[in-house]
Design a protein around this motif. Structure first.
Motif, PDB file in Angstrom:
ATOM      1  N   VAL A 227       0.855  -1.180   0.000  1.00 32.09           N
ATOM      2  CA  VAL A 227       0.000   0.000   0.000  1.00 32.09           C
ATOM      3  C   VAL A 227       0.900   1.242   0.000  1.00 32.09           C
ATOM      4  O   VAL A 227       1.722   1.422   0.903  1.00 32.09           O
ATOM      5  CB  VAL A 227      -0.922   0.044   1.236  1.00 32.09           C
ATOM      6  CG1 VAL A 227      -1.737   1.339   1.255  1.00 32.09           C
ATOM      7  CG2 VAL A 227      -1.835  -1.164   1.287  1.00 32.09           C
ATOM      8  N   LEU A 228       0.789   2.057  -1.009  1.00 38.10           N
ATOM      9  CA  LEU A 228       1.386   3.389  -1.028  1.00 38.10           C
ATOM     10  C   LEU A 228       0.319   4.296  -1.608  1.00 38.10           C
ATOM     11  O   LEU A 228       0.035   4.256  -2.809  1.00 38.10           O
ATOM     12  CB  LEU A 228       2.657   3.438  -1.866  1.00 38.10           C
ATOM     13  CG  LEU A 228       3.310   4.831  -1.994  1.00 38.10           C
ATOM     14  CD1 LEU A 228       3.614   5.420  -0.625  1.00 38.10           C
ATOM     15  CD2 LEU A 228       4.567   4.771  -2.839  1.00 38.10           C
ATOM     16  N   THR A 229      -0.323   5.084  -0.748  1.00 43.73           N
ATOM     17  CA  THR A 229      -1.541   5.762  -1.158  1.00 43.73           C
ATOM     18  C   THR A 229      -1.589   7.192  -0.640  1.00 43.73           C
ATOM     19  O   THR A 229      -1.063   7.494   0.441  1.00 43.73           O
ATOM     20  CB  THR A 229      -2.777   4.976  -0.662  1.00 43.73           C
ATOM     21  OG1 THR A 229      -3.969   5.523  -1.203  1.00 43.73           O
ATOM     22  CG2 THR A 229      -2.870   4.966   0.857  1.00 43.73           C
ATOM     23  N   GLU A 230      -2.205   8.065  -1.416  1.00 44.41           N
ATOM     24  CA  GLU A 230      -2.474   9.428  -0.970  1.00 44.41           C
ATOM     25  C   GLU A 230      -3.656   9.404  -0.017  1.00 44.41           C
ATOM     26  O   GLU A 230      -4.661   8.744  -0.277  1.00 44.41           O
ATOM     27  CB  GLU A 230      -2.800  10.304  -2.175  1.00 44.41           C
ATOM     28  CG  GLU A 230      -3.109  11.745  -1.811  1.00 44.41           C
ATOM     29  CD  GLU A 230      -3.459  12.568  -3.040  1.00 44.41           C
ATOM     30  OE1 GLU A 230      -2.569  12.785  -3.876  1.00 44.41           O
ATOM     31  OE2 GLU A 230      -4.630  12.967  -3.169  1.00 44.41           O
ATOM     32  N   VAL A 231      -3.519  10.107   1.104  1.00 48.31           N
ATOM     33  CA  VAL A 231      -4.603  10.177   2.077  1.00 48.31           C
ATOM     34  C   VAL A 231      -5.051  11.617   2.243  1.00 48.31           C
ATOM     35  O   VAL A 231      -4.250  12.552   2.175  1.00 48.31           O
ATOM     36  CB  VAL A 231      -4.187   9.582   3.439  1.00 48.31           C
ATOM     37  CG1 VAL A 231      -4.064   8.069   3.345  1.00 48.31           C
ATOM     38  CG2 VAL A 231      -2.879  10.189   3.952  1.00 48.31           C
ATOM     39  N   ARG A 232      -6.363  11.767   2.447  1.00 48.56           N
ATOM     40  CA  ARG A 232      -6.986  13.070   2.663  1.00 48.56           C
ATOM     41  C   ARG A 232      -7.879  13.008   3.890  1.00 48.56           C
ATOM     42  O   ARG A 232      -8.070  11.935   4.471  1.00 48.56           O
ATOM     43  CB  ARG A 232      -7.777  13.490   1.415  1.00 48.56           C
ATOM     44  CG  ARG A 232      -6.872  13.735   0.192  1.00 48.56           C
ATOM     45  CD  ARG A 232      -7.667  14.104  -1.050  1.00 48.56           C
ATOM     46  NE  ARG A 232      -6.793  14.391  -2.193  1.00 48.56           N
ATOM     47  CZ  ARG A 232      -6.360  15.594  -2.536  1.00 48.56           C
ATOM     48  NH1 ARG A 232      -6.737  16.655  -1.806  1.00 48.56           N
ATOM     49  NH2 ARG A 232      -5.568  15.774  -3.574  1.00 48.56           N
ATOM     50  N   SER A 233      -8.429  14.138   4.290  1.00 46.38           N
ATOM     51  CA  SER A 233      -9.249  14.177   5.497  1.00 46.38           C
ATOM     52  C   SER A 233     -10.412  13.201   5.408  1.00 46.38           C
ATOM     53  O   SER A 233     -11.127  13.164   4.397  1.00 46.38           O
ATOM     54  CB  SER A 233      -9.789  15.589   5.735  1.00 46.38           C
ATOM     55  OG  SER A 233      -8.812  16.412   6.306  1.00 46.38           O
ATOM     56  N   GLY A 234     -10.568  12.430   6.476  1.00 47.58           N
ATOM     57  CA  GLY A 234     -11.654  11.463   6.559  1.00 47.58           C
ATOM     58  C   GLY A 234     -11.291  10.095   6.035  1.00 47.58           C
ATOM     59  O   GLY A 234     -12.091   9.162   6.165  1.00 47.58           O
ATOM     60  N   ASP A 235     -10.109   9.935   5.451  1.00 46.64           N
ATOM     61  CA  ASP A 235      -9.678   8.622   4.960  1.00 46.64           C
ATOM     62  C   ASP A 235      -9.229   7.743   6.125  1.00 46.64           C
ATOM     63  O   ASP A 235      -8.723   8.230   7.141  1.00 46.64           O
ATOM     64  CB  ASP A 235      -8.503   8.760   3.994  1.00 46.64           C
ATOM     65  CG  ASP A 235      -8.890   9.321   2.637  1.00 46.64           C
ATOM     66  OD1 ASP A 235     -10.054   9.744   2.475  1.00 46.64           O
ATOM     67  OD2 ASP A 235      -8.026   9.336   1.740  1.00 46.64           O
TER      68      ASP A 235
END
Length: 299
Positions: A227-235
């Motif tokens: 897993v290499l993922t962009e995260v944003r608020s609420g993720d």
């Protein structure tokens, strides 16, 4: 616990809203998805004057205000959580409720409230931890500096069955959960624990959304994960096993995450193993010093 390969990677990063149920912006319950057995997280959004009742069926939990304050009635006894403006402002009052409790949350001004949960059997007393009593520490150094609020970690709060929880603030441009580490087997030096990362990212001054990155990689051939993922608020990112970290906050966007951990062992413990390629960075922290942006909350 089911082998990690039973959980597809696209089910480990859960974008904001993807698990919503009614008033809950996020609803992750133990035993409701393949390979996920010990931990849960619900994020409740209440309008001004709103109320919600939740039964802690098979789980113990901590109520953690993310924004706003609330009244929590637990089996008829009322407790006031003063809350905060948002997760970046300060620590918050936190309420522990034992397995089998019935909770009613009411918020006069509205707000958002995390229910961090873990499977439990033993009943412990309800406990209210005030914000000013939350142990706060700075880990790392330089661009690896981050602030940890240890309201529910081993040694900070122990009158519970299996739940381990804390929250981390990583200033924009910094790295945390670094060195990458794991806790996916029971040994003399390591604990087997599932872990939830729930993210909020500070917006830009003009209001555009912030972002960061999360990584989890395999700790062995029998534990495949990538897993290499962009995260944003609420993720939310689920870590069933493997090396997790680094987590990187984009410059200009402070990163918050709430960690929820529990595992199958009878003894509640948080013992980790550093990634052997990265553990050397611990030796650089003292000389790098503490990021001054974090010093304001220390006491």
């Amino acid at each position: 616990m089911a082998p990690a390969s039973s959980t597809p990677t696209d089910q480990l990063h859960l974008p904001a809203g993807s698990t919503a149920q009614g008033s809950y912006e996020t609803a992750i319950d133990p035993g409701r998805r393949d390979g996920w057995e010990h931990t849960g997280l619900r994020v409740l959004a209440l309008d001004a004057g709103g109320t919600e009742t939740f039964t802690a069926d098979g789980v113990e939990l901590m109520v953690v205000p993310l924004s706003g304050g609330c009244e929590v009635s637990v089996d008829g006894a009322r407790h006031t959580l003063r809350g905060r403006q948002d997760v970046f402002a300060s620590a918050t009052d936190v309420l522990y409720a034992p397995v089998g409790s019935e909770l009613t949350l009411t918020s006069a001004g509205g707000g958002r409230f995390a229910l961090a949960a873990a499977v439990a059997t033993a009943v412990h007393p309800v406990a209210l931890l005030r914000a000013e009593d939350v142990p706060v520490e700075i880990r790392g150094g330089g661009a690896m500096s981050r602030l940890v609020r240890n309201f529910g970690t081993v040694g900070a709060f122990d009158d519970c069955d299996s739940l381990i929880a804390c929250e981390v603030i990583t200033p924009g441009g910094n790295w945390s959960s670094y060195p990458a580490h794991k806790h996916d087997e029971t040994t003399a030096t390591e604990s087997e624990l599932e872990e939830i990362y729930y993210y909020e990212i500070q917006a830009a001054p003009g209001g555009s959304p912030g972002f960061g990155f999360h990584q989890t990689t395999a700790s062995g051939p029998d534990k495949p994960i990538d897993v290499l993922t962009e995260v944003r608020s609420g993720d939310t990112v689920l870590v069933p096993h493997g090396w997790h970290g680094p987590c990187a906050a984009a410059p200009g966007h402070d990163m918050y995450y709430l960690n929820v951990m529990a595992g199958p062992a009878a003894d509640r413990a948080w013992n980790i193993t550093d990634h052997p390629d990265q553990t050397w960075v611990r030796g650089t922290w003292e000389a790098a010093g503490i990021d001054p942006r974090l010093e304001g909350e220390m006491r």
